[in-house]
Write a protein that holds these residues in place. Structure first.
Motif, PDB file in Angstrom:
ATOM      1  N   MET A   1       0.838  -1.175   0.000  1.00  0.00           N
ATOM      2  CA  MET A   1       0.000   0.000   0.000  1.00  0.00           C
ATOM      3  C   MET A   1       0.892   1.250   0.000  1.00  0.00           C
ATOM      4  O   MET A   1       1.890   1.301   0.692  1.00  0.00           O
ATOM      5  CB  MET A   1      -0.906   0.029   1.218  1.00  0.00           C
ATOM      6  N   PHE A   2       0.483   2.219  -0.761  1.00  0.00           N
ATOM      7  CA  PHE A   2       1.177   3.494  -0.828  1.00  0.00           C
ATOM      8  C   PHE A   2       0.447   4.479   0.065  1.00  0.00           C
ATOM      9  O   PHE A   2      -0.775   4.569   0.021  1.00  0.00           O
ATOM     10  CB  PHE A   2       1.191   4.029  -2.266  1.00  0.00           C
ATOM     11  N   LYS A   3       1.182   5.209   0.878  1.00  0.00           N
ATOM     12  CA  LYS A   3       0.584   6.197   1.766  1.00  0.00           C
ATOM     13  C   LYS A   3       0.810   7.576   1.155  1.00  0.00           C
ATOM     14  O   LYS A   3       1.929   7.930   0.806  1.00  0.00           O
ATOM     15  CB  LYS A   3       1.221   6.119   3.152  1.00  0.00           C
ATOM     16  N   LEU A   4      -0.270   8.342   1.034  1.00  0.00           N
ATOM     17  CA  LEU A   4      -0.224   9.679   0.467  1.00  0.00           C
ATOM     18  C   LEU A   4      -0.597  10.698   1.528  1.00  0.00           C
ATOM     19  O   LEU A   4      -1.388  10.405   2.422  1.00  0.00           O
ATOM     20  CB  LEU A   4      -1.207   9.798  -0.694  1.00  0.00           C
ATOM     21  N   LYS A   5      -0.036  11.893   1.414  1.00  0.00           N
ATOM     22  CA  LYS A   5      -0.370  12.971   2.350  1.00  0.00           C
ATOM     23  C   LYS A   5      -0.849  14.180   1.562  1.00  0.00           C
ATOM     24  O   LYS A   5      -0.216  14.603   0.604  1.00  0.00           O
ATOM     25  CB  LYS A   5       0.830  13.365   3.197  1.00  0.00           C
ATOM     26  N   LEU A   6      -1.975  14.704   1.976  1.00  0.00           N
ATOM     27  CA  LEU A   6      -2.549  15.900   1.376  1.00  0.00           C
ATOM     28  C   LEU A   6      -1.619  17.077   1.614  1.00  0.00           C
ATOM     29  O   LEU A   6      -1.180  17.313   2.737  1.00  0.00           O
ATOM     30  CB  LEU A   6      -3.920  16.169   1.994  1.00  0.00           C
ATOM     31  N   LYS A   7      -1.314  17.825   0.552  1.00  0.00           N
ATOM     32  CA  LYS A   7      -0.453  19.012   0.681  1.00  0.00           C
ATOM     33  C   LYS A   7      -1.244  20.159   1.280  1.00  0.00           C
ATOM     34  O   LYS A   7      -2.412  20.035   1.596  1.00  0.00           O
ATOM     35  CB  LYS A   7       0.065  19.434  -0.698  1.00  0.00           C
ATOM     36  N   ASN A   8      -0.650  21.306   1.341  1.00  0.00           N
ATOM     37  CA  ASN A   8      -1.183  22.515   1.976  1.00  0.00           C
ATOM     38  C   ASN A   8      -2.525  22.958   1.411  1.00  0.00           C
ATOM     39  O   ASN A   8      -2.623  23.985   0.757  1.00  0.00           O
ATOM     40  CB  ASN A   8      -0.173  23.650   1.825  1.00  0.00           C
ATOM     41  N   SER A  29      -2.244   0.593  -5.394  1.00  0.00           N
ATOM     42  CA  SER A  29      -1.322   0.441  -6.523  1.00  0.00           C
ATOM     43  C   SER A  29      -0.496   1.688  -6.781  1.00  0.00           C
ATOM     44  O   SER A  29      -0.855   2.804  -6.399  1.00  0.00           O
ATOM     45  CB  SER A  29      -2.104   0.099  -7.788  1.00  0.00           C
ATOM     46  N   LYS A  30       0.631   1.485  -7.448  1.00  0.00           N
ATOM     47  CA  LYS A  30       1.503   2.583  -7.852  1.00  0.00           C
ATOM     48  C   LYS A  30       0.763   3.508  -8.811  1.00  0.00           C
ATOM     49  O   LYS A  30       0.921   4.724  -8.764  1.00  0.00           O
ATOM     50  CB  LYS A  30       2.765   2.007  -8.503  1.00  0.00           C
ATOM     51  N   GLY A  46       4.788   7.334   1.995  1.00  0.00           N
ATOM     52  CA  GLY A  46       5.353   6.024   2.288  1.00  0.00           C
ATOM     53  C   GLY A  46       5.062   5.048   1.177  1.00  0.00           C
ATOM     54  O   GLY A  46       3.971   5.030   0.632  1.00  0.00           O
ATOM     55  N   GLU A  47       6.082   4.258   0.834  1.00  0.00           N
ATOM     56  CA  GLU A  47       5.927   3.239  -0.198  1.00  0.00           C
ATOM     57  C   GLU A  47       6.061   1.873   0.440  1.00  0.00           C
ATOM     58  O   GLU A  47       6.701   1.730   1.477  1.00  0.00           O
ATOM     59  CB  GLU A  47       6.988   3.418  -1.281  1.00  0.00           C
ATOM     60  N   PRO A  48       5.477   0.872  -0.204  1.00  0.00           N
ATOM     61  CA  PRO A  48       5.595  -0.482   0.370  1.00  0.00           C
ATOM     62  C   PRO A  48       7.046  -0.943   0.377  1.00  0.00           C
ATOM     63  O   PRO A  48       7.797  -0.623  -0.530  1.00  0.00           O
ATOM     64  CB  PRO A  48       4.746  -1.347  -0.553  1.00  0.00           C
ATOM     65  N   LYS A  49       7.395  -1.637   1.419  1.00  0.00           N
ATOM     66  CA  LYS A  49       8.743  -2.181   1.545  1.00  0.00           C
ATOM     67  C   LYS A  49       8.905  -3.306   0.522  1.00  0.00           C
ATOM     68  O   LYS A  49       8.027  -4.150   0.378  1.00  0.00           O
ATOM     69  CB  LYS A  49       8.946  -2.704   2.958  1.00  0.00           C
ATOM     70  N   GLN A  50      10.023  -3.297  -0.177  1.00  0.00           N
ATOM     71  CA  GLN A  50      10.300  -4.377  -1.112  1.00  0.00           C
ATOM     72  C   GLN A  50      10.604  -5.648  -0.328  1.00  0.00           C
ATOM     73  O   GLN A  50      11.398  -5.626   0.620  1.00  0.00           O
ATOM     74  CB  GLN A  50      11.501  -4.029  -2.010  1.00  0.00           C
ATOM     75  N   ALA A  51       9.974  -6.735  -0.708  1.00  0.00           N
ATOM     76  CA  ALA A  51      10.215  -8.005  -0.029  1.00  0.00           C
ATOM     77  C   ALA A  51      11.615  -8.495  -0.363  1.00  0.00           C
ATOM     78  O   ALA A  51      12.029  -8.498  -1.518  1.00  0.00           O
ATOM     79  CB  ALA A  51       9.185  -9.035  -0.464  1.00  0.00           C
ATOM     80  N   THR A  52      12.351  -8.865   0.663  1.00  0.00           N
ATOM     81  CA  THR A  52      13.691  -9.390   0.424  1.00  0.00           C
ATOM     82  C   THR A  52      13.570 -10.854   0.021  1.00  0.00           C
ATOM     83  O   THR A  52      12.538 -11.493   0.204  1.00  0.00           O
ATOM     84  CB  THR A  52      14.560  -9.285   1.686  1.00  0.00           C
ATOM     85  N   LYS A  53      14.625 -11.386  -0.518  1.00  0.00           N
ATOM     86  CA  LYS A  53      14.631 -12.779  -0.961  1.00  0.00           C
ATOM     87  C   LYS A  53      14.294 -13.704   0.211  1.00  0.00           C
ATOM     88  O   LYS A  53      13.548 -14.649   0.056  1.00  0.00           O
ATOM     89  CB  LYS A  53      15.997 -13.130  -1.544  1.00  0.00           C
ATOM     90  N   LYS A  54      14.800 -13.382   1.396  1.00  0.00           N
ATOM     91  CA  LYS A  54      14.557 -14.210   2.576  1.00  0.00           C
ATOM     92  C   LYS A  54      13.073 -14.202   2.958  1.00  0.00           C
ATOM     93  O   LYS A  54      12.524 -15.212   3.356  1.00  0.00           O
ATOM     94  CB  LYS A  54      15.417 -13.713   3.728  1.00  0.00           C
TER      95      LYS A  54
END
Length: 57
Positions: A1-8, A29-30, A46-54
């Motif tokens: 999920m992408f988090k957006l913030k309303l500007k001024n 979605s992007k 905020g952008e979603p954290k990329q999943a690591t291989k682990k």
């Protein structure tokens, strides 16, 4: 999920909706995030954290 913030501004209703009391919005979605940012009323907070291989295993 992408988090957006309303500007001024006090509120916005269109691609997504936000107001002064609730300036943060989450989109799945992007493409949705890019469309909201393109309006000029939002920044990506905020952008979603990329999943690591682990994490994928």
């Amino acid at each position: 999920m992408f988090k957006l913030k309303l500007k001024n501004t006090l509120s916005y209703s269109g691609v997504v909706s936000a107001d002064e009391k609730n300036p943060f919005v989450e989109v799945k979605s992007k493409g949705e995030a890019d469309a909201a940012v393109a309006t000029g009323y939002f920044d990506i907070a905020g952008e979603p954290k990329q999943a690591t291989k682990k994490e994928k295993e």
